[in-house]
Design a protein around this motif. Structure first.
Motif, PDB file in Angstrom:
ATOM      1  N   ARG A 198       0.824  -1.210   0.000  1.00 49.99           N
ATOM      2  CA  ARG A 198       0.000   0.000   0.000  1.00 49.99           C
ATOM      3  C   ARG A 198       0.861   1.264   0.000  1.00 49.99           C
ATOM      4  O   ARG A 198       0.484   2.290  -0.579  1.00 49.99           O
ATOM      5  CB  ARG A 198      -0.964  -0.012   1.192  1.00 49.99           C
ATOM      6  CG  ARG A 198      -2.156   0.904   0.953  1.00 49.99           C
ATOM      7  CD  ARG A 198      -3.117   0.901   2.095  1.00 49.99           C
ATOM      8  NE  ARG A 198      -2.465   1.264   3.344  1.00 49.99           N
ATOM      9  CZ  ARG A 198      -3.097   1.439   4.497  1.00 49.99           C
ATOM     10  NH1 ARG A 198      -4.401   1.262   4.541  1.00 49.99           N
ATOM     11  NH2 ARG A 198      -2.452   1.763   5.586  1.00 49.99           N
ATOM     12  N   ASP A 199       2.014   1.182   0.666  1.00 52.78           N
ATOM     13  CA  ASP A 199       2.938   2.326   0.662  1.00 52.78           C
ATOM     14  C   ASP A 199       3.323   2.726  -0.766  1.00 52.78           C
ATOM     15  O   ASP A 199       3.685   3.869  -1.024  1.00 52.78           O
ATOM     16  CB  ASP A 199       4.218   1.967   1.427  1.00 52.78           C
ATOM     17  CG  ASP A 199       4.165   2.393   2.885  1.00 52.78           C
ATOM     18  OD1 ASP A 199       3.256   3.172   3.245  1.00 52.78           O
ATOM     19  OD2 ASP A 199       5.033   1.948   3.660  1.00 52.78           O
ATOM     20  N   PHE A 200       3.315   1.740  -1.658  1.00 51.12           N
ATOM     21  CA  PHE A 200       3.676   2.024  -3.053  1.00 51.12           C
ATOM     22  C   PHE A 200       2.437   2.075  -3.944  1.00 51.12           C
ATOM     23  O   PHE A 200       2.536   1.926  -5.161  1.00 51.12           O
ATOM     24  CB  PHE A 200       4.710   0.996  -3.541  1.00 51.12           C
ATOM     25  CG  PHE A 200       6.012   1.137  -2.808  1.00 51.12           C
ATOM     26  CD1 PHE A 200       6.931   2.102  -3.187  1.00 51.12           C
ATOM     27  CD2 PHE A 200       6.289   0.366  -1.692  1.00 51.12           C
ATOM     28  CE1 PHE A 200       8.122   2.281  -2.483  1.00 51.12           C
ATOM     29  CE2 PHE A 200       7.468   0.537  -0.971  1.00 51.12           C
ATOM     30  CZ  PHE A 200       8.383   1.495  -1.368  1.00 51.12           C
ATOM     31  N   ALA A 201       1.295   2.281  -3.304  1.00 47.70           N
ATOM     32  CA  ALA A 201       0.029   2.531  -4.011  1.00 47.70           C
ATOM     33  C   ALA A 201      -0.388   1.392  -4.944  1.00 47.70           C
ATOM     34  O   ALA A 201      -0.964   1.631  -6.012  1.00 47.70           O
ATOM     35  CB  ALA A 201       0.096   3.859  -4.777  1.00 47.70           C
ATOM     36  N   CYS A 202      -0.091   0.167  -4.533  1.00 50.31           N
ATOM     37  CA  CYS A 202      -0.523  -0.976  -5.346  1.00 50.31           C
ATOM     38  C   CYS A 202      -2.045  -1.072  -5.333  1.00 50.31           C
ATOM     39  O   CYS A 202      -2.674  -1.015  -4.281  1.00 50.31           O
ATOM     40  CB  CYS A 202       0.033  -2.279  -4.782  1.00 50.31           C
ATOM     41  SG  CYS A 202       1.774  -2.490  -5.097  1.00 50.31           S
ATOM     42  N   ARG A 203      -2.615  -1.258  -6.480  1.00 50.84           N
ATOM     43  CA  ARG A 203      -4.069  -1.415  -6.590  1.00 50.84           C
ATOM     44  C   ARG A 203      -4.440  -2.897  -6.500  1.00 50.84           C
ATOM     45  O   ARG A 203      -5.511  -3.250  -6.032  1.00 50.84           O
ATOM     46  CB  ARG A 203      -4.497  -0.801  -7.930  1.00 50.84           C
ATOM     47  CG  ARG A 203      -5.912  -1.021  -8.352  1.00 50.84           C
ATOM     48  CD  ARG A 203      -6.837   0.013  -7.716  1.00 50.84           C
ATOM     49  NE  ARG A 203      -8.159  -0.133  -8.281  1.00 50.84           N
ATOM     50  CZ  ARG A 203      -8.999  -1.129  -7.969  1.00 50.84           C
ATOM     51  NH1 ARG A 203      -8.647  -2.051  -7.101  1.00 50.84           N
ATOM     52  NH2 ARG A 203     -10.186  -1.191  -8.535  1.00 50.84           N
ATOM     53  N   TYR A 204      -3.549  -3.742  -6.999  1.00 53.73           N
ATOM     54  CA  TYR A 204      -3.809  -5.190  -7.052  1.00 53.73           C
ATOM     55  C   TYR A 204      -2.640  -5.976  -6.477  1.00 53.73           C
ATOM     56  O   TYR A 204      -1.504  -5.493  -6.467  1.00 53.73           O
ATOM     57  CB  TYR A 204      -3.989  -5.651  -8.510  1.00 53.73           C
ATOM     58  CG  TYR A 204      -5.206  -5.095  -9.199  1.00 53.73           C
ATOM     59  CD1 TYR A 204      -6.471  -5.621  -8.940  1.00 53.73           C
ATOM     60  CD2 TYR A 204      -5.097  -4.037 -10.107  1.00 53.73           C
ATOM     61  CE1 TYR A 204      -7.596  -5.107  -9.578  1.00 53.73           C
ATOM     62  CE2 TYR A 204      -6.220  -3.515 -10.738  1.00 53.73           C
ATOM     63  CZ  TYR A 204      -7.470  -4.063 -10.468  1.00 53.73           C
ATOM     64  OH  TYR A 204      -8.577  -3.552 -11.094  1.00 53.73           O
ATOM     65  N   VAL A 205      -2.944  -7.202  -6.047  1.00 54.10           N
ATOM     66  CA  VAL A 205      -1.880  -8.170  -5.790  1.00 54.10           C
ATOM     67  C   VAL A 205      -2.383  -9.548  -6.235  1.00 54.10           C
ATOM     68  O   VAL A 205      -3.529  -9.921  -5.957  1.00 54.10           O
ATOM     69  CB  VAL A 205      -1.437  -8.187  -4.306  1.00 54.10           C
ATOM     70  CG1 VAL A 205      -2.574  -8.549  -3.353  1.00 54.10           C
ATOM     71  CG2 VAL A 205      -0.259  -9.141  -4.123  1.00 54.10           C
ATOM     72  N   ILE A 206      -1.537 -10.242  -6.968  1.00 54.73           N
ATOM     73  CA  ILE A 206      -1.869 -11.611  -7.377  1.00 54.73           C
ATOM     74  C   ILE A 206      -1.680 -12.522  -6.162  1.00 54.73           C
ATOM     75  O   ILE A 206      -0.668 -12.405  -5.461  1.00 54.73           O
ATOM     76  CB  ILE A 206      -0.938 -12.074  -8.525  1.00 54.73           C
ATOM     77  CG1 ILE A 206      -1.119 -11.179  -9.763  1.00 54.73           C
ATOM     78  CG2 ILE A 206      -1.187 -13.540  -8.878  1.00 54.73           C
ATOM     79  CD1 ILE A 206      -0.054 -11.402 -10.846  1.00 54.73           C
ATOM     80  N   VAL A 207      -2.642 -13.375  -5.880  1.00 57.59           N
ATOM     81  CA  VAL A 207      -2.439 -14.376  -4.820  1.00 57.59           C
ATOM     82  C   VAL A 207      -2.789 -15.765  -5.364  1.00 57.59           C
ATOM     83  O   VAL A 207      -3.673 -15.922  -6.196  1.00 57.59           O
ATOM     84  CB  VAL A 207      -3.264 -14.084  -3.536  1.00 57.59           C
ATOM     85  CG1 VAL A 207      -2.858 -12.759  -2.904  1.00 57.59           C
ATOM     86  CG2 VAL A 207      -4.749 -14.124  -3.794  1.00 57.59           C
TER      87      VAL A 207
END
Ligand code: PGA
Length: 248
Positions: free
Chosen positions: A84-93
């Motif tokens: 979130r600190d790097f403003a990620c909108r998505y993460v693959i899991v």
């Protein structure tokens, strides 16, 4: 609902290569318009670079994995708060490569999805059968089991996840599921979502596995294929953008 085309760079790239690739994509976006929502999922060390390069553009960015833990003594792990600190909108899991090479279980994948959602990051939950499972006629049972674990964990937030159906035998092999095969599984997943959320139509169900500039249009034309998770072809600007255009 606009389709979502997400690139999965896997363990590829370098500062120089990423910059060239992203700049090539951005400079050609004019011809693509906003045909689909676009995302690029990079290795964690490059998230700051993507933030710099993509901020203010129509392409959002994300990561390829996240820890199920909040913080603490988990050497090598990356937390959702860090993403979130790097403003990620998505993460693959739960990508099959993580399930296969890193022993990730359905329960761990579910915990990761839950952790991402708790920090406001949309998990792209991957499900998919191996060749042996398909040949044993277990495709539906396998993908339903994998998705059920996540639905159980995220409960009322189910409509906020993205699902990616990626048959393991189609990943990086050049073998694609036919549009009909993929649509069949997507419909099964949609029905499962419908039992868990009032808005199953809001959930993007992406197809992944050797999707490319040539086969994308026929896959994306299927009623329950809401986008793509693109590996190899996301490393070439022209191919990735052609897939985006195919999503129109
Ligand atoms: P591929 O990978 O497009 O190279 O088959 C897709 C994925 O693994 O997400």
């Amino acid at each position: 609902m606009k389709k979502l085309i997400a690139g999965n760079w896997k363990m590829n790239g370098s500062l120089a290569a990423n910059e060239a690739l992203v700049k090539a994509m951005l400079s050609s976006l004019g011809g693509v318009g906003t045909a689909a929502d676009m995302a690029l999922c990079a290795p964690a060390p490059y998230l700051a670079q993507l933030q710099t390069l993509l901020q203010g553009s129509p392409i959002v960015w994300g990561a390829q994995d996240v820890s199920a833990h909040e913080q603490g003594a988990y050497t090598g792990e990356v937390s959702a708060a860090m993403l979130r600190d790097f403003a990620c909108r998505y993460v693959i899991v739960g990508h099959s490569e993580r399930r296969q090479y890193h022993g990730e279980t359905d329960a761990l994948v579910a915990a990761k999805a839950q952790r991402a959602l708790a920090l406001g990051i949309t998990p792209i939950v991957c499900v998919g059968e191996t060749l042996a499972e398909r040949e044993a006629d277990q495709t539906e049972a396998v993908v339903k089991r994998q998705l059920a674990a996540v639905i159980h964990a995220v409960a009322h937030c189910t409509s906020e996840i993205v699902v990616a159906y990626e048959p393991v035998w189609a990943i990086g092999t050049g073998k694609t599921a036919t549009p009909e095969m993929a649509q069949h599984v997507h419909a099964v997943l949609r029905a499962q979502l419908a039992a868990a959320t009032q808005h199953p139509e809001r959930v993007h169900i992406l197809y992944g596995g050797s999707m490319n500039a040539v086969n994308a249009a026929s896959l994306l034309a299927q009623p329950d294929i809401d986008g793509g998770l693109i590996g190899g072809a996301s490393l070439k600007a022209a191919d990735f953008l052609q897939i985006v255009v195919s999503a129109r």
